[in-house]
Write a protein that holds these residues in place. Sequence first.
Motif, PDB file in Angstrom:
ATOM      1  N   GLY A 125       0.780  -1.231   0.000  1.00  0.00           N
ATOM      2  CA  GLY A 125       0.000   0.000   0.000  1.00  0.00           C
ATOM      3  C   GLY A 125       0.810   1.278   0.000  1.00  0.00           C
ATOM      4  O   GLY A 125       0.266   2.371   0.140  1.00  0.00           O
ATOM      5  N   LYS A 126       2.135   1.191  -0.189  1.00  0.00           N
ATOM      6  CA  LYS A 126       3.003   2.367  -0.157  1.00  0.00           C
ATOM      7  C   LYS A 126       3.113   3.014  -1.545  1.00  0.00           C
ATOM      8  O   LYS A 126       3.044   2.334  -2.566  1.00  0.00           O
ATOM      9  N   SER A 168      -2.344   6.244  -2.451  1.00  0.00           N
ATOM     10  CA  SER A 168      -1.227   6.361  -1.507  1.00  0.00           C
ATOM     11  C   SER A 168      -0.646   7.770  -1.444  1.00  0.00           C
ATOM     12  O   SER A 168      -0.154   8.192  -0.403  1.00  0.00           O
ATOM     13  N   ASP A 169      -0.709   8.526  -2.548  1.00  0.00           N
ATOM     14  CA  ASP A 169      -0.182   9.896  -2.570  1.00  0.00           C
ATOM     15  C   ASP A 169      -0.912  10.677  -3.651  1.00  0.00           C
ATOM     16  O   ASP A 169      -0.364  10.971  -4.707  1.00  0.00           O
ATOM     17  N   PRO A 214      -4.823  -6.415   4.538  1.00  0.00           N
ATOM     18  CA  PRO A 214      -5.089  -5.293   5.461  1.00  0.00           C
ATOM     19  C   PRO A 214      -4.355  -4.006   5.096  1.00  0.00           C
ATOM     20  O   PRO A 214      -4.915  -2.913   5.259  1.00  0.00           O
ATOM     21  N   LYS A 215      -3.120  -4.104   4.622  1.00  0.00           N
ATOM     22  CA  LYS A 215      -2.352  -2.891   4.313  1.00  0.00           C
ATOM     23  C   LYS A 215      -2.984  -2.114   3.162  1.00  0.00           C
ATOM     24  O   LYS A 215      -3.066  -0.886   3.195  1.00  0.00           O
ATOM     25  N   VAL A 216      -3.408  -2.841   2.152  1.00  0.00           N
ATOM     26  CA  VAL A 216      -4.053  -2.188   1.019  1.00  0.00           C
ATOM     27  C   VAL A 216      -5.478  -1.777   1.385  1.00  0.00           C
ATOM     28  O   VAL A 216      -5.936  -0.681   1.041  1.00  0.00           O
ATOM     29  N   ARG A 217      -6.192  -2.652   2.093  1.00  0.00           N
ATOM     30  CA  ARG A 217      -7.564  -2.359   2.523  1.00  0.00           C
ATOM     31  C   ARG A 217      -7.628  -1.050   3.298  1.00  0.00           C
ATOM     32  O   ARG A 217      -8.488  -0.202   3.056  1.00  0.00           O
ATOM     33  N   ASP A 218      -6.704  -0.871   4.242  1.00  0.00           N
ATOM     34  CA  ASP A 218      -6.705   0.339   5.067  1.00  0.00           C
ATOM     35  C   ASP A 218      -6.418   1.579   4.242  1.00  0.00           C
ATOM     36  O   ASP A 218      -6.858   2.684   4.587  1.00  0.00           O
ATOM     37  N   ASN A 219      -5.662   1.430   3.158  1.00  0.00           N
ATOM     38  CA  ASN A 219      -5.413   2.555   2.260  1.00  0.00           C
ATOM     39  C   ASN A 219      -6.733   3.125   1.744  1.00  0.00           C
ATOM     40  O   ASN A 219      -6.906   4.338   1.647  1.00  0.00           O
ATOM     41  N   PHE A 220      -7.652   2.232   1.418  1.00  0.00           N
ATOM     42  CA  PHE A 220      -8.956   2.674   0.910  1.00  0.00           C
ATOM     43  C   PHE A 220      -9.832   3.224   2.029  1.00  0.00           C
ATOM     44  O   PHE A 220     -10.440   4.285   1.882  1.00  0.00           O
TER      45      PHE A 220
END
Length: 284
Positions: A125-126, A168-169, A214-220
């Motif tokens: 997710g970075k 992410s940015d 979870p890392k990508v999910r939380d990005n959304f």
Amino acid sequence: MKKKEIIALVIEGGGFKSVFTAGVLDAFLVNKFNPFDIYIGVSSGAMCLSYYVASQYKTYFSLSKEVSVDRKFLSYSHALSEQGYMDLNFLSKYAKTNNPLDLQKIKESTENKQFYIVATNLENGKPVYLEPNPKNHYKCLQATSTLPFFTKGSCEINGVKFMDGAWSDGIPAKSAVDFGATKIIVIRPNPLGYKLNGLSYLGLIAGYWWKSNPKVRDNFFEEGDRYNEAVDFLTKDHEDIEILQICPESFLKSNVVGTSVDDLKQDYHNGLEKGMDFLNTDFL
């Protein structure tokens, strides 16, 4: 001796709304305005930026008009297929054939400069700041525009899977500072000060789409906080950094994932006017 200013151009994405950005950049092209040392583009904004760096006047506008009415690009009938509602493979092939980037011109124009296309690493997710070259430029543009459900979902470059950089940015002004910028022009397809009010429907859909990561999910699920922090950064007082935003006065007619040709025309001309207004300021 006065330290040399490092000027960055930062382009937010916005799907079809980026036609406003194309108008601003075409105003720059007509007036031969390109003082930039750093270029950073996100999603559809990266494509606008690419045509600008290539000095291809009105090309993004033409491309937008053509694909906005093409069922091969936008179709609910293949929304649940591998390609999704927006077929980025079709868009890439169509652009190469009908509105090709002058990749050699981009290479020459960015010599001794920094050019980044923001994408999101699908594993963690970075944000990743891809540096396009003539061999991978279209692939980088596809990577920064890939969304779950609406497009294919991911794009692989050198074994790494990427998706839309907006997650992410989305407004990489702070990143421009990290890259050395002291003056930044940010072009946004939303009114000045616009912020997200909670989670968008797209963020909600995407979050559940990637619920197993979870890392990508939380990005959304955290998109509103992250986006609004980026907006706040634009208006803070920064020592030795100057930031100016170019935005429409009100919400554009075009939408992110769909629009009409008439709305595109109106938003494009809005951008042209804003670009000309900016050139009459004393920013530089």
